[in-house]
Design a protein around this motif. Structure first.
Motif, mmCIF file in Angstrom:
data_model
loop_
_atom_site.group_PDB
_atom_site.id
_atom_site.type_symbol
_atom_site.label_atom_id
_atom_site.label_comp_id
_atom_site.label_asym_id
_atom_site.label_seq_id
_atom_site.Cartn_x
_atom_site.Cartn_y
_atom_site.Cartn_z
ATOM 1 N N ASP A 1 0.785 -1.191 0.037
ATOM 2 C CA ASP A 1 0.144 0.069 0.104
ATOM 3 C C ASP A 1 0.786 1.233 -0.057
ATOM 4 O O ASP A 1 0.403 2.219 -0.718
ATOM 5 C CB ASP A 1 -1.092 -0.021 1.437
ATOM 6 N N LEU A 2 1.876 1.122 0.680
ATOM 7 C CA LEU A 2 2.612 2.442 0.819
ATOM 8 C C LEU A 2 3.429 2.522 -0.328
ATOM 9 O O LEU A 2 3.438 3.736 -0.901
ATOM 10 C CB LEU A 2 3.693 2.194 1.909
ATOM 11 N N SER A 3 3.954 1.310 -1.117
ATOM 12 C CA SER A 3 4.468 1.683 -2.219
ATOM 13 C C SER A 3 3.587 2.304 -3.377
ATOM 14 O O SER A 3 4.065 3.086 -4.295
ATOM 15 C CB SER A 3 5.138 0.307 -2.554
ATOM 16 N N LEU B 1 11.939 7.830 -5.793
ATOM 17 C CA LEU B 1 11.349 6.732 -4.820
ATOM 18 C C LEU B 1 12.348 6.176 -4.183
ATOM 19 O O LEU B 1 13.671 6.053 -4.831
ATOM 20 C CB LEU B 1 10.624 5.627 -5.626
ATOM 21 N N PRO B 2 12.229 5.526 -2.902
ATOM 22 C CA PRO B 2 13.441 4.805 -2.410
ATOM 23 C C PRO B 2 13.496 3.132 -3.052
ATOM 24 O O PRO B 2 12.687 2.818 -3.528
ATOM 25 C CB PRO B 2 12.825 4.457 -0.799
ATOM 26 N N PRO B 3 14.870 2.840 -2.794
ATOM 27 C CA PRO B 3 15.056 1.573 -3.341
ATOM 28 C C PRO B 3 14.343 0.618 -2.770
ATOM 29 O O PRO B 3 13.964 0.721 -1.422
ATOM 30 C CB PRO B 3 16.660 1.565 -3.286
ATOM 31 N N ILE B 4 14.178 -0.567 -3.251
ATOM 32 C CA ILE B 4 13.479 -1.879 -2.939
ATOM 33 C C ILE B 4 14.491 -2.379 -2.105
ATOM 34 O O ILE B 4 15.685 -2.676 -2.685
ATOM 35 C CB ILE B 4 12.867 -2.642 -3.907
ATOM 36 N N ALA C 1 1.764 6.702 -6.709
ATOM 37 C CA ALA C 1 0.804 7.430 -7.242
ATOM 38 C C ALA C 1 0.986 8.963 -7.110
ATOM 39 O O ALA C 1 0.508 9.830 -7.936
ATOM 40 C CB ALA C 1 -0.778 7.143 -6.452
ATOM 41 N N ARG C 2 1.964 9.318 -6.341
ATOM 42 C CA ARG C 2 2.245 10.726 -6.250
ATOM 43 C C ARG C 2 3.263 11.033 -7.292
ATOM 44 O O ARG C 2 3.518 12.232 -7.338
ATOM 45 C CB ARG C 2 3.084 10.962 -4.731
ATOM 46 N N LEU C 3 3.706 10.118 -8.090
ATOM 47 C CA LEU C 3 4.700 10.646 -9.402
ATOM 48 C C LEU C 3 3.946 11.520 -10.203
ATOM 49 O O LEU C 3 3.021 11.216 -10.445
ATOM 50 C CB LEU C 3 5.437 9.374 -9.721
ATOM 51 N N THR C 4 4.919 12.062 -11.048
ATOM 52 C CA THR C 4 4.256 12.811 -12.172
ATOM 53 C C THR C 4 4.080 11.826 -13.374
ATOM 54 O O THR C 4 4.542 10.817 -13.279
ATOM 55 C CB THR C 4 5.254 13.904 -12.778
ATOM 56 N N PRO C 5 3.236 12.074 -14.126
ATOM 57 C CA PRO C 5 3.005 11.153 -15.463
ATOM 58 C C PRO C 5 3.992 10.694 -16.083
ATOM 59 O O PRO C 5 4.307 9.478 -16.394
ATOM 60 C CB PRO C 5 1.929 11.890 -16.286
ATOM 61 N N GLU C 6 5.162 11.570 -16.169
ATOM 62 C CA GLU C 6 6.300 11.293 -16.973
ATOM 63 C C GLU C 6 7.215 10.262 -16.047
ATOM 64 O O GLU C 6 7.779 9.319 -16.475
ATOM 65 C CB GLU C 6 7.136 12.401 -17.009
ATOM 66 N N GLN C 7 7.196 10.312 -14.828
ATOM 67 C CA GLN C 7 7.922 9.599 -13.794
ATOM 68 C C GLN C 7 7.358 8.132 -13.663
ATOM 69 O O GLN C 7 7.919 7.027 -13.749
ATOM 70 C CB GLN C 7 7.914 10.151 -12.299
#
Length: 146
Positions: free
Chosen positions: A43-45, A126-129, A50-56
């Motif tokens: 869910d957090l991921s 984003l943070p790394p996995i 979802a907060r990324l821009t469309p390009e991201q």
């Protein structure tokens, strides 16, 4: 009228004590491992993505799609090797060896995925996995069935 051995309140209290004892027995766990235990990592991921821009989002999508296409034959190979191995297994130990080989192959594949996708994740903010197993010593089976 038979007397009840446990009341609802007593059962709730004993369940609470049992869960507290289990938590204390396991000891403190890292945030990374907690996200898998409490299942809030997905869910957090998703919220972060979802907060990324469309390009991201498009860049991350292209990277994930590329990885799936590149790793397709490798994933099939892992399953085929496991199928052959299990077919040839004559006893429980050889069967367990097959399962272990598959697990090691999947871990290597997942490590390669993280190495492939994490630079893209960092690039889009984003943070790394991280590895679920990180911080666990070999042979340490806390939190897993014996």
């Amino acid at each position: 009228m038979p007397k009840r051995l446990f009341t609802g309140k007593a059962l709730r209290r004993s369940a609470l004590l049992a869960s507290a004892a289990a938590i204390l027995a396991v000891g403190p766990i890292s945030v990374v491992r907690a996200q898998y235990i409490y299942d809030d990592g997905g869910d957090l991921s998703m919220r972060r993505e979802a907060r990324l821009t469309p390009e991201q989002q498009e860049e991350l999508f292209r990277a994930k799609k590329s990885w799936k296409r590149q790793s397709f034959n490798r994933r099939i190979s892992i399953l085929e090797k496991e199928k052959r191995c299990i077919g040839q297994a004559n006893n429980l130990q050889s069967y367990k060896g097959c399962v272990q080989k598959k697990r090691e192959s999947r871990r290597a594949l997942n490590a390669d995925y993280r190495a492939y996708i994490n630079p893209v994740r960092r690039q889009v903010g984003l943070p790394p996995i991280e590895d679920k197993q990180k911080g666990r010593q070999k042979g340490d089976r806390k939190g897993r069935r014996a």
